[in-house]
Design an enzyme around this catalytic site. Sequence first.
Site, PDB file in Angstrom:
ATOM      1  N   SER A 290     -12.252  -0.104  -0.451  1.00 52.16           N
ATOM      2  CA  SER A 290     -11.997  -1.483  -0.045  1.00 52.16           C
ATOM      3  C   SER A 290     -13.021  -2.011   0.952  1.00 52.16           C
ATOM      4  O   SER A 290     -13.319  -3.216   0.953  1.00 52.16           O
ATOM      5  CB  SER A 290     -10.585  -1.599   0.554  1.00 52.16           C
ATOM      6  OG  SER A 290      -9.603  -1.244  -0.394  1.00 52.16           O
ATOM      7  N   HIS A 355     -10.492  -2.550   5.442  1.00 53.50           N
ATOM      8  CA  HIS A 355     -10.628  -3.853   4.772  1.00 53.50           C
ATOM      9  C   HIS A 355     -11.265  -4.873   5.717  1.00 53.50           C
ATOM     10  O   HIS A 355     -12.142  -5.645   5.319  1.00 53.50           O
ATOM     11  CB  HIS A 355      -9.257  -4.371   4.323  1.00 53.50           C
ATOM     12  CG  HIS A 355      -8.548  -3.493   3.347  1.00 53.50           C
ATOM     13  ND1 HIS A 355      -8.066  -2.246   3.674  1.00 53.50           N
ATOM     14  CD2 HIS A 355      -8.222  -3.701   2.040  1.00 53.50           C
ATOM     15  CE1 HIS A 355      -7.470  -1.722   2.615  1.00 53.50           C
ATOM     16  NE2 HIS A 355      -7.545  -2.580   1.612  1.00 53.50           N
TER      17      HIS A 355
END
Length: 406
Positions: A290, A355
């Site tokens: 991610s 993220h």
Amino acid sequence: MRRDNHYLGGIGGGKGAMVNSSPAVAAHAEGEEIEVLESTNVLPVAPEDQWKSLFDKYDQENSGCISTERFRDLLAAHGSELDPHKLEVLLALADINADGKICYQDFVNLVRNKRSNSFRRAILQGSRQLRNSALREEVGLGLSRRLVRHVAYETLPREVDRKWYFDSYNYCPPPWLMLAITIAEVIVFMYYGLQLNRWVLQVSSPYFLKGPLPYHPQLRAQAWRYLSYIFMHAGIEHLGLNMAMQLLVGVPLEMVHGALRIGLVYVCGVLAGSLAVSVADMTAPVVGSSGGVYALVSAHLANVVMNWSGMKCQFKLFRMAMALVCMSVEFGRAVWLRFYPPAFPPCPNPSFVAHLGGVAVGLTLGIVEQSLFWIFFSVYTLFILCGIFWNIFAYSLLDVKLPPPP
């Protein structure tokens, strides 16, 4: 004066901005920065003296410059060796040149398939529109050329750049980097799925973190784990969302900007993600790609917003909304998993902070113009150095209670 923003330096602003990507060559002609646009469809390669001889035929006064009328004669004589879109742009330059002259250095740059900032601004600000129809209106294209045209409209905000890219791109090299990373992630996931006999929420298996790939705070001295964690995923739901965004966004961007530039942003996002976890969520492990995926997607979405009027991709508002929904769903899944009671306490579930590290990289290294790129890259390098020192000293100084090693 209109000023366009460029993702990853763009076709007109950064390094590695075209197909057959190599770092942009920094040169100066009359005070302007020059960038190389690679292409196999240029005038035949000739020594410098042959170029000078050709130019001198039209420079009868030996002034070092020729009038735009003579420049048009030169193009009429040799333009058949150029692609139609390139000839179209050169004719537009001849028509709107402010001083009515083309200097030898400009001529060499054009023959070598280089463009200066002044050349680009002349095309953008000229009152004369390019003569031929838009690239989207061309018919009779094969499947591969339609794909290139689609990618051009997905990623580039100016018709001139789209045409140059369309003429230059020849699938050599292909977008191998994003495909190779995705294939490797699928292979690793299949291997662990068979080993653990689990395909959903693999992270709940006691053996999930025992491999050599995932980042674990107890094993942070094994430096490769700050990058190798991208090949491990918490489950098929995690892999599926990351793989979809990685292919749908990463492959077109690699086709336009090249593996070197896209790989730099991707790896910077991955490294920033793991270091951000080690600073902000010190007891948690990390898995999943991610960090790199969010770096690419964030940079691309920001490019679309900053060049909204120039981006001609279809249904861009709807598609941008869908991309944000996918990112939000994946991020929400990661947050839920992080705070869900772990299957094997006291080791917590994987962190979601990676993220955020990827988004930060995408919004800085991904979308700035070249003049600011090195400033943000220096800030990023400083963050990496601080993260390294943090991992060496902070855990012992803060007496952090880490979970046992896997």
